[in-house]
Motif scaffolding. Structure first.
Motif, PDB file in Angstrom:
ATOM      1  N   GLY A 456       0.712  -1.321   0.038  1.00 45.63           N
ATOM      2  CA  GLY A 456       0.018   0.039   0.024  1.00 45.63           C
ATOM      3  C   GLY A 456       0.686   1.232  -0.021  1.00 45.63           C
ATOM      4  N   ALA A 457       0.259   2.305   0.266  1.00 43.50           N
ATOM      5  CA  ALA A 457       0.850   3.666   0.473  1.00 43.50           C
ATOM      6  C   ALA A 457       0.460   4.498   1.528  1.00 43.50           C
ATOM      7  N   LEU A 458       0.961   5.377   2.042  1.00 43.48           N
ATOM      8  CA  LEU A 458       0.757   6.509   3.057  1.00 43.48           C
ATOM      9  C   LEU A 458       0.925   7.924   2.494  1.00 43.48           C
ATOM     10  N   ALA A 459       0.192   8.862   2.230  1.00 41.86           N
ATOM     11  CA  ALA A 459       0.089   9.948   1.716  1.00 41.86           C
ATOM     12  C   ALA A 459      -0.646  11.098   2.726  1.00 41.86           C
ATOM     13  N   LEU A 460       0.070  12.494   2.706  1.00 42.10           N
ATOM     14  CA  LEU A 460      -0.615  13.567   2.834  1.00 42.10           C
ATOM     15  C   LEU A 460      -1.618  14.023   1.977  1.00 42.10           C
ATOM     16  N   VAL A 461      -3.058  14.028   2.332  1.00 46.07           N
ATOM     17  CA  VAL A 461      -3.886  14.672   1.670  1.00 46.07           C
ATOM     18  C   VAL A 461      -4.682  15.812   1.843  1.00 46.07           C
ATOM     19  N   ASP A 465     -12.339  20.047   5.623  1.00 45.79           N
ATOM     20  CA  ASP A 465     -12.548  20.424   7.054  1.00 45.79           C
ATOM     21  C   ASP A 465     -11.347  20.613   8.154  1.00 45.79           C
ATOM     22  N   LEU A 466     -10.527  19.590   7.980  1.00 43.65           N
ATOM     23  CA  LEU A 466      -9.488  19.639   9.120  1.00 43.65           C
ATOM     24  C   LEU A 466      -8.169  19.840   8.333  1.00 43.65           C
ATOM     25  N   ALA A 467      -7.200  20.464   9.327  1.00 40.15           N
ATOM     26  CA  ALA A 467      -6.055  20.976   8.735  1.00 40.15           C
ATOM     27  C   ALA A 467      -5.009  19.725   8.239  1.00 40.15           C
ATOM     28  N   VAL A 468      -4.943  18.765   9.080  1.00 41.29           N
ATOM     29  CA  VAL A 468      -4.022  17.683   8.597  1.00 41.29           C
ATOM     30  C   VAL A 468      -4.846  16.371   8.204  1.00 41.29           C
ATOM     31  N   CYS A 469      -4.385  15.589   7.383  1.00 37.80           N
ATOM     32  CA  CYS A 469      -5.244  14.413   6.837  1.00 37.80           C
ATOM     33  C   CYS A 469      -4.332  13.494   6.165  1.00 37.80           C
ATOM     34  N   PHE A 470      -4.158  12.412   6.778  1.00 39.04           N
ATOM     35  CA  PHE A 470      -3.020  11.236   6.285  1.00 39.04           C
ATOM     36  C   PHE A 470      -4.258  10.455   5.760  1.00 39.04           C
ATOM     37  N   ARG A 471      -3.776   9.671   4.525  1.00 41.40           N
ATOM     38  CA  ARG A 471      -4.512   8.691   3.926  1.00 41.40           C
ATOM     39  C   ARG A 471      -3.551   7.308   3.893  1.00 41.40           C
ATOM     40  N   LEU A 472      -4.203   6.262   4.467  1.00 42.71           N
ATOM     41  CA  LEU A 472      -3.450   4.859   4.233  1.00 42.71           C
ATOM     42  C   LEU A 472      -4.405   4.249   3.099  1.00 42.71           C
ATOM     43  N   THR A 473      -3.352   3.863   2.072  1.00 41.97           N
ATOM     44  CA  THR A 473      -4.286   2.818   0.996  1.00 41.97           C
ATOM     45  C   THR A 473      -3.606   1.460   1.064  1.00 41.97           C
ATOM     46  N   LEU A 474      -4.609   0.558   1.151  1.00 36.11           N
ATOM     47  CA  LEU A 474      -4.312  -0.948   1.320  1.00 36.11           C
ATOM     48  C   LEU A 474      -4.900  -1.537  -0.059  1.00 36.11           C
ATOM     49  N   PRO A 475      -3.933  -2.362  -0.865  1.00 32.44           N
ATOM     50  CA  PRO A 475      -4.544  -2.991  -1.934  1.00 32.44           C
ATOM     51  C   PRO A 475      -5.638  -3.998  -1.494  1.00 32.44           C
ATOM     52  N   ALA A 476      -6.447  -4.326  -2.567  1.00 30.56           N
ATOM     53  CA  ALA A 476      -7.500  -5.467  -2.368  1.00 30.56           C
ATOM     54  C   ALA A 476      -6.742  -6.727  -2.875  1.00 30.56           C
TER      55      ALA A 476
END
Length: 508
Positions: A456-461, A465-476
């Motif tokens: 997967g991958a981890l990214a700052l998006v 609404d909120l100041a900081v948001c990190f997204r963890l993407t996991l493949p299927a």
């Protein structure tokens, strides 16, 4: 030491290999130029000779026609004026005609007009010896004589045309042969170019793979053995230097591992004693403590826990760097989130942060330890850098080919100059950490490595609404897809479509 494989014959230097390649590649082209020059010279010589012969033979045929006219005119003039000088001129022209006809016969072998002319010449040679009556009758010989002279002239032109056609055909053959030779020799040059290009680029590619593989611990290795660089001496020496560098890096890596093991042992042992001591004091083993003393113990215990977390982060970073294999299993992501939030319950209560997490169940196939570590680091950062009394939102969205987990918090946004370096190990941004201890700068690096461990991958998006948001993407994988389809089917049968209102709102 140079290996046996590298001691095979090779140019002593890269310059020698390049020069040798240039000479060998140019050799077929040189042969082609030589053969083309020879063919052109031969064709030019043949064309020149043929053109000269054509001019000579055409001129001779024209001369024979002129002599035939003069011979006939002289014979008819003699029949009128009966002067001996005219017969002398007649004999001279007849002999000249015979000589030229002999030369022309070399071109017109077995030509019927030439054979007929030779017989007529013999008859015309007897003309001066005839009496007047026979002479008058013999003048009729000039009619077939003139026709055969004209036929000889046309036959000469025809033979010259045939010779020109033959020259043209030979020129076409020479051209075709040159085309085939050009194709063969140019192909040979191209093959030689490819060969020498491979000889030059192969050791370069070996060095490139060696350099790229140094960081993986398998630099230039095949079946556990180091593959030596083969090529020019400079590149072989460079390969040996890379071997030496690889050994040094392995030694440094071993020293780092030993240092981390010793450091973790040396730090965790007294730290455990300190935390145990603070726990005993908090339990009143040595007597009742005042409220201020309890406050100091709580500070000591919190600092000890923070120090233990930093040590665990260093160990996690070391473990991930050595490519631990992912252990994929079916997980309820909502349960994993709840477990991680429970670890931070006291810190969240201290920060008075409002927590909103997605509802469960949400089944997905992932590595439990790696996923929990990602969430743990993201929630820890939210607590450390988020605003007091702010919000912490954890969202999840299962798509056809991936799962997206988002951890967002209110507070100060991350500076633009820090964003490209967020996931670099030991990088400290401009944002100030809230708390007694400063961070190690490897939390997000460990989280990103844990995401990559699962593919997967981890990214700052950006979040509206909120100041900081990190997204963890996991493949299927197949299991994840089946679980997702089953979940969607159950929701369509028994539950209305979920909305943001279905999320669990927790105030800690």
């Amino acid at each position: 030491m140079t290996s046996a494989a590298s001691r095979r014959w090779r140019p002593r230097s890269l310059l020698q290999l390049v020069l040798l390649a240039f000479v060998v590649v140019m050799l077929p082209l040189g042969v082609l130029m030589y053969q083309a020059g020879q063919a052109l010279s031969e064709w030019s010589r043949l064309a020149e000779v043929s053109a000269r012969q054509a001019v000579v033979e055409t001129r001779r045929a024209r001369t024979l026609s002129s002599l035939a006219v003069e011979i006939e005119r002289g014979a008819r003039q003699y029949a009128v004026v009966q002067q001996q000088s005219l017969l002398d001129i007649y004999d001279e022209r007849l002999e000249e005609f015979r000589q030229l006809l002999t030369q022309q016969r070399l071109l017109l072998v077995d030509e019927e007009h030439v054979v007929a002319l030779e017989k007529l010449l013999d008859d015309l040679a007897t003309l001066p010896k005839l009496d007047a009556e026979a002479y008058e009758k013999a003048l009729g010989w000039f009619e077939p004589f003139s026709k055969n002279v004209e036929g000889m002239r046309k036959a000469t032109n025809l033979r010259i045309d045939e010779r020109l056609d033959d020259i043209r055909e030979r020129a076409i053959q020479v051209q075709r042969r040159l085309w085939w030779q050009t194709a063969a020799l140019v192909t040979s040059s191209l093959l030689l170019m490819l060969l020498f290009t491979r000889l030059i680029t192969r050791p370069v590619r070996q060095l490139e793979r060696r350099i790229l593989g140094i960081g993986t611990g398998r630099a230039g290795q095949e079946d556990g053995k180091v593959k030596r660089v083969q090529g020019p001496a400079e590149l072989v020496v460079l390969g040996e230097r890379l071997d030496w560098l690889t050994m040094r890096l392995e030694e440094l890596e071993a020293q780092k591992q030993q240092f981390l093991r010793h450091m973790s042992h040396e730090l965790k042992t007294p730290l455990a004693s300190v935390r145990e001591g603070t726990a005993l004091l908090s339990d009143g083993v040595v007597g009742e403590l005042t409220e201020q003393q309890h406050e100091v113990l709580r500070l000591l215990d919190a600092s000890g826990g923070e120090l233990q977390r930093l040590i665990e982060q260093l160990l996690d970073y070391n473990l991930i760097q050595h490519s631990r294999n992912a252990e994929i299993e079916r997980l309820d992501m909502a349960t994993v989130v709840s477990e991680v939030l429970a670890k931070h319950r006291l810190a969240l209560q201290s920060k008075e942060m409002r927590v909103e997490a997605f509802p469960g169940p949400l089944n997905w196939f992932a590595d439990h330890q790696a996923t929990a570590r990602v969430l743990d680091n993201l929630i820890s950062n939210a607590i450390a850098y988020g605003e007091d009394g702010g919000e912490l939102v954890i969202r999840a969205k299962a798509l056809h080919d991936r799962l997206e987990l988002e951890v967002a918090n209110s507070g100060d946004p991350i500076a633009k100059q820090d964003r490209p370096h967020l996931f670099e190990a030991f990088y400290q941004g401009q944002a100030k950490r809230k708390g007694a201890l400063k961070g190690s700068g490897i939390g997000l690096s460990v989280a990103a490595d844990c995401a990559r461990l699962q593919g997967g991958a981890l990214a700052l998006v950006d979040d509206s609404d909120l100041a900081v948001c990190f997204r963890l993407t996991l493949p299927a994988n197949e299991g994840s897809k089946a679980a997702q389809q089953s979940r969607q089917l159950q929701q369509s049968r028994h539950e209305p479509a979920s909305s943001g209102k279905d999320a669990r709102n927790l105030t800690l």
